[in-house]
Design a protein around this motif. Structure first.
Motif, short mmCIF file in Angstrom:
data_model
loop_
_atom_site.label_atom_id
_atom_site.label_comp_id
_atom_site.label_asym_id
_atom_site.label_seq_id
_atom_site.Cartn_x
_atom_site.Cartn_y
_atom_site.Cartn_z
N GLN A 1 -90.57 -26.57 -44.01
CA GLN A 1 -91.24 -27.05 -42.79
C GLN A 1 -92.21 -25.92 -42.19
O GLN A 1 -93.34 -25.92 -41.86
CB GLN A 1 -90.33 -27.34 -41.65
CG GLN A 1 -89.54 -28.62 -42.21
CD GLN A 1 -90.44 -29.81 -41.57
OE1 GLN A 1 -91.57 -29.94 -41.33
NE2 GLN A 1 -89.64 -30.90 -41.54
N ASN A 2 -91.67 -24.63 -42.07
CA ASN A 2 -92.50 -23.56 -41.74
C ASN A 2 -93.61 -23.12 -42.45
O ASN A 2 -94.73 -22.83 -42.01
CB ASN A 2 -91.50 -22.39 -41.46
CG ASN A 2 -90.61 -22.60 -40.49
OD1 ASN A 2 -90.47 -23.52 -39.59
ND2 ASN A 2 -89.38 -21.58 -40.16
N VAL B 1 -79.11 -26.69 -40.15
CA VAL B 1 -80.45 -27.01 -40.79
C VAL B 1 -80.30 -26.87 -42.11
O VAL B 1 -79.90 -25.56 -42.66
CB VAL B 1 -81.39 -25.92 -39.98
CG1 VAL B 1 -82.85 -26.43 -40.74
CG2 VAL B 1 -81.68 -26.60 -38.54
N SER C 1 -88.21 -17.42 -44.52
CA SER C 1 -89.54 -18.25 -44.25
C SER C 1 -90.49 -17.34 -43.56
O SER C 1 -91.56 -17.62 -43.56
CB SER C 1 -89.08 -19.60 -43.56
OG SER C 1 -88.87 -19.37 -42.27
N LYS C 2 -89.97 -16.66 -42.53
CA LYS C 2 -90.64 -15.95 -41.61
C LYS C 2 -91.45 -14.79 -42.58
O LYS C 2 -92.79 -14.46 -42.18
CB LYS C 2 -89.97 -15.19 -40.55
CG LYS C 2 -89.77 -16.16 -39.36
CD LYS C 2 -90.92 -16.95 -38.83
CE LYS C 2 -90.58 -17.66 -37.48
NZ LYS C 2 -91.80 -18.35 -36.96
N ALA D 1 -92.06 -23.84 -35.09
CA ALA D 1 -91.18 -23.49 -36.30
C ALA D 1 -89.84 -24.26 -36.20
O ALA D 1 -89.53 -24.37 -35.17
CB ALA D 1 -91.17 -21.99 -36.44
N VAL D 2 -89.20 -24.24 -37.34
CA VAL D 2 -87.74 -24.81 -37.26
C VAL D 2 -87.24 -23.60 -36.88
O VAL D 2 -87.19 -22.61 -37.51
CB VAL D 2 -87.55 -25.27 -38.76
CG1 VAL D 2 -86.04 -25.68 -38.70
CG2 VAL D 2 -88.21 -26.49 -39.14
N ARG D 3 -86.31 -23.79 -35.80
CA ARG D 3 -85.68 -22.57 -35.29
C ARG D 3 -84.39 -22.34 -35.92
O ARG D 3 -83.75 -23.01 -36.82
CB ARG D 3 -85.11 -22.59 -33.72
CG ARG D 3 -86.41 -22.43 -32.74
CD ARG D 3 -85.64 -22.82 -31.47
NE ARG D 3 -84.90 -21.80 -31.17
CZ ARG D 3 -84.23 -21.70 -29.82
NH1 ARG D 3 -84.68 -23.01 -28.89
NH2 ARG D 3 -83.52 -20.90 -29.52
N HIS D 4 -83.67 -21.14 -35.97
CA HIS D 4 -82.57 -20.63 -36.51
C HIS D 4 -81.45 -21.67 -35.94
O HIS D 4 -80.98 -21.10 -34.88
CB HIS D 4 -82.46 -19.17 -36.45
CG HIS D 4 -81.13 -18.90 -37.32
ND1 HIS D 4 -80.65 -17.58 -37.21
CD2 HIS D 4 -80.42 -19.48 -38.48
CE1 HIS D 4 -79.19 -17.41 -38.03
NE2 HIS D 4 -79.31 -18.60 -38.71
N TYR E 1 -84.08 -18.66 -42.73
CA TYR E 1 -84.87 -18.64 -41.71
C TYR E 1 -85.79 -17.26 -41.75
O TYR E 1 -87.12 -17.29 -41.68
CB TYR E 1 -84.10 -18.81 -40.37
CG TYR E 1 -85.31 -18.42 -39.06
CD1 TYR E 1 -86.02 -19.36 -38.75
CD2 TYR E 1 -85.28 -17.37 -38.57
CE1 TYR E 1 -86.95 -19.15 -37.53
CE2 TYR E 1 -85.95 -16.93 -37.49
CZ TYR E 1 -86.93 -17.96 -36.99
OH TYR E 1 -87.70 -17.58 -35.76
N GLU F 1 -85.04 -26.29 -45.70
CA GLU F 1 -85.86 -26.97 -44.60
C GLU F 1 -86.78 -25.83 -43.87
O GLU F 1 -87.74 -26.21 -43.49
CB GLU F 1 -85.13 -27.77 -43.61
CG GLU F 1 -85.62 -28.53 -42.42
CD GLU F 1 -86.25 -29.83 -43.20
OE1 GLU F 1 -86.74 -30.51 -42.50
OE2 GLU F 1 -86.15 -30.11 -44.34
N TYR F 2 -86.02 -24.70 -43.66
CA TYR F 2 -86.88 -23.58 -43.17
C TYR F 2 -88.14 -23.26 -43.77
O TYR F 2 -89.35 -23.35 -43.27
CB TYR F 2 -86.18 -22.21 -42.98
CG TYR F 2 -84.76 -22.62 -41.92
CD1 TYR F 2 -85.01 -22.56 -40.66
CD2 TYR F 2 -83.55 -22.55 -42.65
CE1 TYR F 2 -83.89 -22.51 -39.90
CE2 TYR F 2 -82.40 -22.73 -41.82
CZ TYR F 2 -82.83 -22.67 -40.34
OH TYR F 2 -81.72 -22.77 -39.63
#
Length: 319
Positions: free
Chosen positions: A81-82, A73, A132-133, A66-69, A129, A77-78
């Protein structure tokens, strides 16, 4: 019993791949590099494209990529990408994977006021972020695949290069760390090797289809106590002088403004931002009853032990 792991070139995914390989099971780690990383014991590498085109079926797929926090960023993007990667993996896993394990985050809960919280708490992410999760978790639930979702808290340990504790040690060693305010706010962390064990169990243990649980150490710790233990582990006592919270937030606003005006900072980010300050000043606490019930286990590594091992690993890497 092959297990597919994404994100194995990173911090959490790398530990998960090694934990499963340590159990004697074959691991295929998916990568997006021009050439595969060096082979490690028990871990074979395969590109996403090659696995999608004809990789072998697997008993489980652990999705830790995953794109981390991280600071800097772009917000979109989160999600881009995610969500895109999860969509791709769910499509490829259909009919080929026994269980899809989504490594999510406690960021889905945001910062609730009534503590401690458990899995029944409503989702209320406070940033892109976390949002996105929430989105990727729902995609996993809606996929029709057998699944499990693990929500780790802030994770630390050997191999991290940009996390909260890694930054804390670096500031301590540079003599630039100060406790903000009274240090009474709490965080609740999990040692990465304990998290890797829990994720491996979620992938391999029978009867966990549909399981969702928070993974963290049994109790929170105040920022003052955490800072003190980190200073002891690093051999750098925490200065007694503390920074008043209003002054810290004023500094955060100033640094953010300077960054927007084009100033570049060492390490690519300002030393203080409002988001960083919220991380260490918002009180948080979580219950782990569901994890205990599902796994008959809880993370055993104390903050003292985990910080010592992390400090030693960082010091070794800096030599």
């Amino acid at each position: 019993m092959t297990v597919i792991v994404t994100g194995a070139t990173g911090f959490i995914g790398g530990h998960v791949a090694r934990e499963i390989a340590r159990r004697g099971l074959p691991v295929v780690a998916l990568h997006r590099r021009p050439s595969p990383p060096p082979r490690t014991q028990g871990v074979d590498w395969l590109s996403y494209e090659d696995w999608e085109r004809g990789g072998e079926p697997a008993s489980a797929l652990v999705h830790a990529a995953a794109v981390r926090h991280r600071h800097g960023v772009p917000a979109d993007e989160y999600g881009r990408q995610n969500v895109a990667l999860t969509t791709r993996l769910l499509a490829a896993a259909r009919g080929r994977v026994g269980r899809f394990v989504d490594v999510s985050s406690i960021a889905v809960f945001g910062w609730p006021k009534d503590l401690p919280i458990d899995e029944s708490c409503a989702f209320a992410p406070v940033g892109p972020y976390g949002r996105s999760k929430v989105a990727t978790e729902q995609m996993v639930r809606d996929s029709g695949l057998p699944y499990a979702i693990v929500r780790p808290s802030i994770t630390y340990g050997p191999g991290d290069t940009n996390g909260m504790i890694d930054k804390l040690f670096r500031l301590l060693r540079a003599g630039r760390y100060r406790v903000v305010g009274a240090g009474k706010s709490r965080v609740q962390l999990v040692f990465v090797k304990d998290l890797a064990f829990a994720i491996a169990e979620a992938a391999l243990r029978p009867g966990l289809d549909g399981a969702e649980f928070i993974c963290t150490y049994r109790e929170p710790i105040s920022m003052l106590r955490l800072s003190t233990l980190a200073g002891e582990a690093a051999g750098r006592p925490v200065p007694s002088l503390r920074v008043p919270l209003p002054l810290a937030f004023a500094a955060g606003v100033t640094f953010e403004l300077l960054e927007r005006l084009g100033l570049r900072f060492p390490g690519g980010e300002p030393p203080v931002t409002r988001e960083k300050l919220l991380t260490v000043t918002v009180d948080r606490a979580y219950r782990i009853d569901r994890m205990r019930g599902l796994l008959g286990w809880e993370p055993p590594t104390s903050y003292e032990e985990g910080l010592r091992e992390t400090a030693l690993a960082q010091e070794t890497s800096l030599r």
